[in-house]
Design a protein around this motif. Structure first.
Motif, short mmCIF file in Angstrom:
data_model
loop_
_atom_site.label_atom_id
_atom_site.label_comp_id
_atom_site.label_asym_id
_atom_site.label_seq_id
_atom_site.Cartn_x
_atom_site.Cartn_y
_atom_site.Cartn_z
N UNK A 40 12.05 -9.75 -1.97
CA UNK A 40 12.04 -8.63 -2.90
C UNK A 40 12.02 -9.09 -4.35
N UNK A 41 12.74 -10.17 -4.63
CA UNK A 41 12.75 -10.71 -5.99
C UNK A 41 11.36 -11.20 -6.38
N UNK A 42 10.66 -11.84 -5.43
CA UNK A 42 9.29 -12.32 -5.68
C UNK A 42 8.35 -11.15 -5.93
N UNK A 43 8.48 -10.10 -5.13
CA UNK A 43 7.66 -8.89 -5.34
C UNK A 43 7.95 -8.30 -6.72
N UNK A 44 9.21 -8.35 -7.12
CA UNK A 44 9.59 -7.86 -8.44
C UNK A 44 8.98 -8.68 -9.56
N UNK A 45 8.90 -10.01 -9.38
CA UNK A 45 8.31 -10.89 -10.39
C UNK A 45 6.86 -10.51 -10.66
N UNK A 46 6.08 -10.30 -9.58
CA UNK A 46 4.66 -9.95 -9.73
C UNK A 46 4.49 -8.61 -10.43
N UNK A 47 5.43 -7.71 -10.18
CA UNK A 47 5.36 -6.39 -10.82
C UNK A 47 5.81 -6.46 -12.28
N UNK A 48 6.78 -7.29 -12.56
CA UNK A 48 7.37 -7.38 -13.89
C UNK A 48 6.53 -8.23 -14.84
N UNK A 49 5.76 -9.17 -14.31
CA UNK A 49 5.04 -10.11 -15.17
C UNK A 49 4.19 -9.39 -16.21
N UNK A 50 3.73 -8.20 -15.87
CA UNK A 50 2.97 -7.36 -16.79
C UNK A 50 3.71 -7.20 -18.12
N UNK A 51 5.04 -7.23 -18.08
CA UNK A 51 5.84 -7.01 -19.29
C UNK A 51 5.67 -8.13 -20.31
N UNK A 52 5.35 -9.34 -19.85
CA UNK A 52 5.37 -10.50 -20.73
C UNK A 52 4.00 -10.95 -21.23
N UNK A 55 -0.49 -19.14 -10.95
CA UNK A 55 -1.13 -18.99 -9.65
C UNK A 55 -0.19 -18.31 -8.65
N UNK A 56 1.08 -18.70 -8.66
CA UNK A 56 2.06 -18.12 -7.73
C UNK A 56 2.23 -16.63 -8.01
N UNK A 57 2.31 -16.26 -9.29
CA UNK A 57 2.45 -14.84 -9.63
C UNK A 57 1.19 -14.08 -9.23
N UNK A 58 0.01 -14.68 -9.44
CA UNK A 58 -1.26 -14.04 -9.08
C UNK A 58 -1.32 -13.77 -7.57
N UNK A 59 -0.88 -14.74 -6.77
CA UNK A 59 -0.88 -14.58 -5.31
C UNK A 59 0.00 -13.40 -4.90
N UNK A 60 1.06 -13.16 -5.67
CA UNK A 60 1.98 -12.08 -5.34
C UNK A 60 1.47 -10.68 -5.67
N UNK A 61 0.35 -10.57 -6.41
CA UNK A 61 -0.21 -9.25 -6.71
C UNK A 61 -0.74 -8.60 -5.44
N UNK A 62 -0.84 -7.27 -5.42
CA UNK A 62 -1.31 -6.61 -4.20
C UNK A 62 -2.81 -6.82 -4.01
N UNK A 63 -3.30 -6.55 -2.80
CA UNK A 63 -4.69 -6.83 -2.44
C UNK A 63 -5.66 -6.01 -3.28
N UNK A 64 -5.27 -4.79 -3.61
CA UNK A 64 -6.15 -3.93 -4.39
C UNK A 64 -6.40 -4.51 -5.78
#
Length: 472
Positions: free
Chosen positions: A230-242, A436-445
């Motif tokens: 869940x924390x990893x999913x949160x990172x991919x969602x939050x990265x937009x903030x930075x 790259x790790x954050x990019x992999x965590x983005x959703x398929x769409x």
């Protein structure tokens, strides 16, 4: 072979020194800091922490913000060296053009353009929604046809979004100096609102709301919740903030003494943003149970009203609406400078690279304004939200790896910068790996839309850009 050779031809940095030399250098460290904080600490600080906590992390949303910040900081070091060594308009697009070649620069720049187009449209739409929510209790309600995008809930055009983007375009067209002064004032106001929330909210924190800090992992309709998943999913969602510090680098051709101004502005604005984001998220989940933030577009206001501070909630929301102009200003300035760079190099029609009599790229300002208005007021784009992160992460990976060929040319045809990435050669690779790790965590769409955007960019490059390129 000819095609491959043209794709990899590197632009002479002297060409950019001459062409960008006509831009007016007026931005000081405080202006760069304000641009960075204003763009990074946008509407997301008032919305994302509650949404991520409810969907993925629980109280551990703070850990997601911290991990996303570490990834962003690694990349920020590479951006600081690049902007100090090559203070030209266009940021990643221009740098990669010089050190890797024309095609790779185009790919990175085209990916960033998606960020600017969609981010402008999203912030304009968010400003519109929040302003309408403030006006509603006063009995002021806009007709549906002027309140929503075309085809959405009876809408034809989001009038407030349109007017907001136009106001910012007019401001920027009068020069970055004037825009920076407005930005500085609005950023100070927004930071005050954030500190006010943290101070008032801290008095209502209940420590039982932090237990368990990392909830047990489970699979939900929104994906992973709890645990490190869940924390990893949160990172991919939050990265937009930075991601806003890229917009700071795009203005390096208009910075005074960029050798010092740009590294201080990029890294400083990110550090300030990290402190603010973590403080807000920590207080937010402490005020009331994180599950109550589900489907709330205004978790900060919700938390304050829950704690009995309704008047302060209204004040902060009003300031947040004004503060969204800071993100519009930052993204408009950066996006217009990127489009100017495309026109300057012949990758898009050359009129986009023209300066007016006051040495301002106002054709490019008009272009990004029209594009953002079309996207934000005509199309429904909620499914494209993560494309902002996808495009930027692609550029981040390119910039991180470009530090290696840059080092061999510093002090030769490229200036030897006062700031250099520490712990070279390890840190640039870690920056690439983190992106790259954050990019992999983005959703398929998000990845699918990024691929479609890349294909469109490839077609434009092969049928227009490569034929009209001014690279030497």
């Amino acid at each position: 072979m000819n095609l491959w050779k043209n794709m990899n031809r590197k632009t002479d940095p002297d060409m950019y020194r001459i062409k960008d030399g006509h831009l007016v250098r007026s931005l000081k460290v405080k202006d760069i800091l304000a641009l960075g904080v204003g763009t990074i600490v946008s509407a997301s600080i008032f919305t994302l922490p509650g949404e991520v906590a409810a969907k993925h992390t629980g109280p551990a949303v703070t850990i997601s913000f911290l991990l996303a910040a570490i990834a962003a900081c690694l990349v920020a070091f590479t951006y600081a060296e690049m902007s100090a060594a090559m203070p030209f308009a266009g940021s990643a697009y221009t740098w990669i053009n010089i050190v890797l070649g024309e095609f790779w620069g185009w790919v990175a720049g085209w990916a960033l353009l998606a960020e600017y187009f969609i981010a402008l449209a999203f912030v304009g739409s968010g400003l519109s929604a929040n302003l309408r929510a403030l006006l509603a209790p006063l009995g002021i309600k806009m007709p549906a046809i002027f309140a929503n995008a075309f085809g959405v809930d009876g809408g034809i055009v989001d009038l407030i979004s349109l007017v907001s983007i136009l106001i910012v375009a007019i401001l920027i067209s009068h020069g970055v100096g004037k825009a920076a002064r407005v930005e500085n004032a609005l950023v100070a106001l927004k930071v005050f609102a954030i500190i006010l929330f943290v101070v008032v909210g801290a008095t209502a924190v209940k420590f039982q709301n932090y237990v368990p800090f990392i909830p047990e992992y489970q699979k939900t309709a929104h994906g992973a919740f709890g645990g490190w998943q869940g924390i990893y999913a949160g990172v991919s969602m939050i990265f937009l903030s930075y991601i806003g510090f890229d917009s700071v680098a795009a203005n390096s051709a208009e910075a005074i003494d960029p050798q010092k101004t740009m590294p201080r502005g990029i890294i400083g604005s990110l550090v300030i943003a990290v402190i603010l984001f973590i403080s807000v998220s920590l207080v937010l989940v402490g005020i009331m149970p994180y599950s109550k933030y589900a489907n709330s577009a205004e978790p900060v206001g919700l938390a304050l009203r829950y704690a009995g501070h309704g008047i302060i909630a209204t004040v902060i929301q009003a300031i947040a609406v004004m503060g969204m102009f800071t993100a519009l200003i930052g993204m408009s300035m950066a996006g217009s400078r990127l489009i100017y760079s495309f026109g300057r190099d012949g990758m898009l029609p050359k009129f986009l690279g023209k300066l007016d009599k006051h040495h301002r790229p106002n054709n490019a300002v008009a272009a990004i304004t029209i594009a953002a208005i079309l996207i934000g007021t005509i199309f429904s784009f909620s499914a494209l939200s993560q494309l902002i992160s996808a495009g930027t992460l692609i550029a981040f990976m390119f910039v991180s790896l470009s530090i290696y060929p840059l080092r061999s040319r510093e002090g030769k045809d490229i200036a030897d910068p006062a700031f250099k990435v520490p712990f070279y050669p390890v840190l640039p690779f870690l920056a690439f790996l983190a992106s790259l790790i954050v990019f992999i965590g983005l959703d398929h769409q998000a990845k699918l839309y990024a691929l479609l955007w890349f294909i469109l960019g490839l077609v434009i490059y092969l049928f227009y850009g490569i034929r009209h390129s001014k690279a030497k």
